[in-house]
Design a protein around this motif. Sequence first.
Motif, short mmCIF file in Angstrom:
data_model
loop_
_atom_site.label_atom_id
_atom_site.label_comp_id
_atom_site.label_asym_id
_atom_site.label_seq_id
_atom_site.Cartn_x
_atom_site.Cartn_y
_atom_site.Cartn_z
N VAL A 1 1.55 -3.08 4.01
CA VAL A 1 0.73 -1.95 4.44
C VAL A 1 1.46 -0.67 4.06
N ILE A 2 0.82 0.17 3.25
CA ILE A 2 1.40 1.47 2.89
C ILE A 2 0.44 2.54 3.38
N GLN A 3 0.92 3.33 4.31
CA GLN A 3 0.06 4.26 5.04
C GLN A 3 0.47 5.71 4.76
N ASP A 4 -0.53 6.56 4.52
CA ASP A 4 -0.28 8.00 4.47
C ASP A 4 -0.02 8.50 5.88
N THR A 5 1.04 9.28 6.05
CA THR A 5 1.34 9.81 7.37
C THR A 5 0.33 10.89 7.75
N ARG A 6 0.37 11.28 9.00
CA ARG A 6 -0.59 12.21 9.57
C ARG A 6 -0.71 13.50 8.73
N GLY A 7 -1.97 13.84 8.39
CA GLY A 7 -2.23 15.08 7.67
C GLY A 7 -1.96 15.03 6.18
N ARG A 8 -1.63 13.86 5.66
CA ARG A 8 -1.31 13.74 4.24
C ARG A 8 -2.36 12.92 3.52
N LEU A 9 -2.92 13.49 2.46
CA LEU A 9 -3.83 12.81 1.55
C LEU A 9 -4.97 12.13 2.29
N ALA A 10 -5.00 10.79 2.35
CA ALA A 10 -6.15 10.12 2.93
C ALA A 10 -6.16 10.13 4.46
#
Length: 512
Positions: free
Chosen positions: A65-74
Amino acid sequence: MGRRSVIVERDVEMQTRDGVTLRADVYRPQSAQPLPVLLQRTPYDKRFSALSFALMAADRGYAVVIQDTRGRLASEGEYYPLLHEKADGYDAVEWAAAQPWADGQVGMFGGSYVGYTQLAAASERPPSLKAIAPTMTFCDPYDMAYTGGAYSLGLSVSWALGSDALLRAMVLPEGPEKAARLEQVIDLMDGMASGDTFRRLPVADMPLIGRSHPPSFFADGLAHPTRDAHWRQVACAYESLDLPILHVGGWYDIFAAVTLSDYAGLRRAGNQRQRVLMGPWLHGPFEGLVGDVDFGVRASAAAVLPDEVQFRWFDHWLKGAENGAMDGPPIQLFVMGENRWRTEEEWPLARAQATTFYLHSGGSANTAAGDGALSMQPPSEEPVDSFVYDPRNPVPTRGGGLCCWRAALNAGAFDQRDVEARPDVLVYTTPALEQPVEVTGPVELCLWAATTAPDTDFTAKLVDVGPCGYARNVQDSIVRARFRQGGPQADFIRPNEPTEYVIQIGPTSNVF
């Protein structure tokens, strides 16, 4: 065994405890069995972060699982570095563990800021997080922003421009505003190499990242020069990090000192389930060529196989593999000069002998051609050495632990002879060594100095001079006079009064 087919799911949503939607990409093999999960939380765009590692991990039976952190990109929400990584990290771990394709066990991986997101999540003790592998990172973000009380301007400006201002410009709608903003960012980034960007005053009003562009993590960091509540809220307490941790660092990484001090601090706090891999590397690739110096194939990814090191770690803790991941001494370090790996039981080394070398001169230690000497003989009555510091023409930094824009901040090992030719640099050198001398451990300089100013910076550098005269930087650091005591309050110095400064030059393992 044949390759597995990999299922890729884009923008998979989860909700944080305060209702913010974060999105992740998931890579998992086609499998009827639930799988252990490897999680990465990144501000640098999940579409391109660790893609090859994710595919390898999926092939080896992990869901990634690769997640964008809060407020970033998606991902939604407001971006402010560090602030939400503890709570969001906990929520992401437990969300990933509860997915129908997960077996409830989670590990985390990644480097730099992405290493911090692991430590931040782990410090909240999510029950499903079983092991982490932070690379070239920090437990306390104050140690990222400040060294010896001096703001890490190169790191802070380059990181804020390259990872924040540039990304904000790139996600703007197509049109004149986006084009103009990108031009402004690029001019500022190019200005780092020329020095123009760093000469802007006041520093807190730096375009695009300063206090006129809130929320400004950059300006807020400048406003908090001591380890106060601003930093304590995002620091990761050693006592809360009791899970298995694989630390990876480099002697020429900007976080070399905190990689090892964090390991030692965690061990003192009771965490015996740690391993350290410390190479000669700078902040980035695992290569034998570090700056201008080639430390050989043994230091390269081709020999070290860092991905395999991590898979071995996670196979042991998430799959129960008896693969020797915890066998033997916990520390593997690269001894520069010998250019070989060695294992150690502790850091600092118990068998190391603290050895004092003294500065000597006849009053003219300026430049490498001066009369500065370094020996184990205590000094007698000797004249002082002096130099004139001109802030309009400061001594340039040549290599070392730098980040995060190579054109302006080229990290690694380089010849220091040009720097040592300046009259505002004092150089103290031993006679040619009759036999090799190994220095493995933390290095510090105790300096007595006086200045005409109420505040200034002193820097120190340890250099290895080769038979041909090549002067390779080994470690360096700085102290800001008013924060020389390391306390919560500034203590300005009295002009012309001799004052003691202790500069923590940093850790190394080098055979001179």
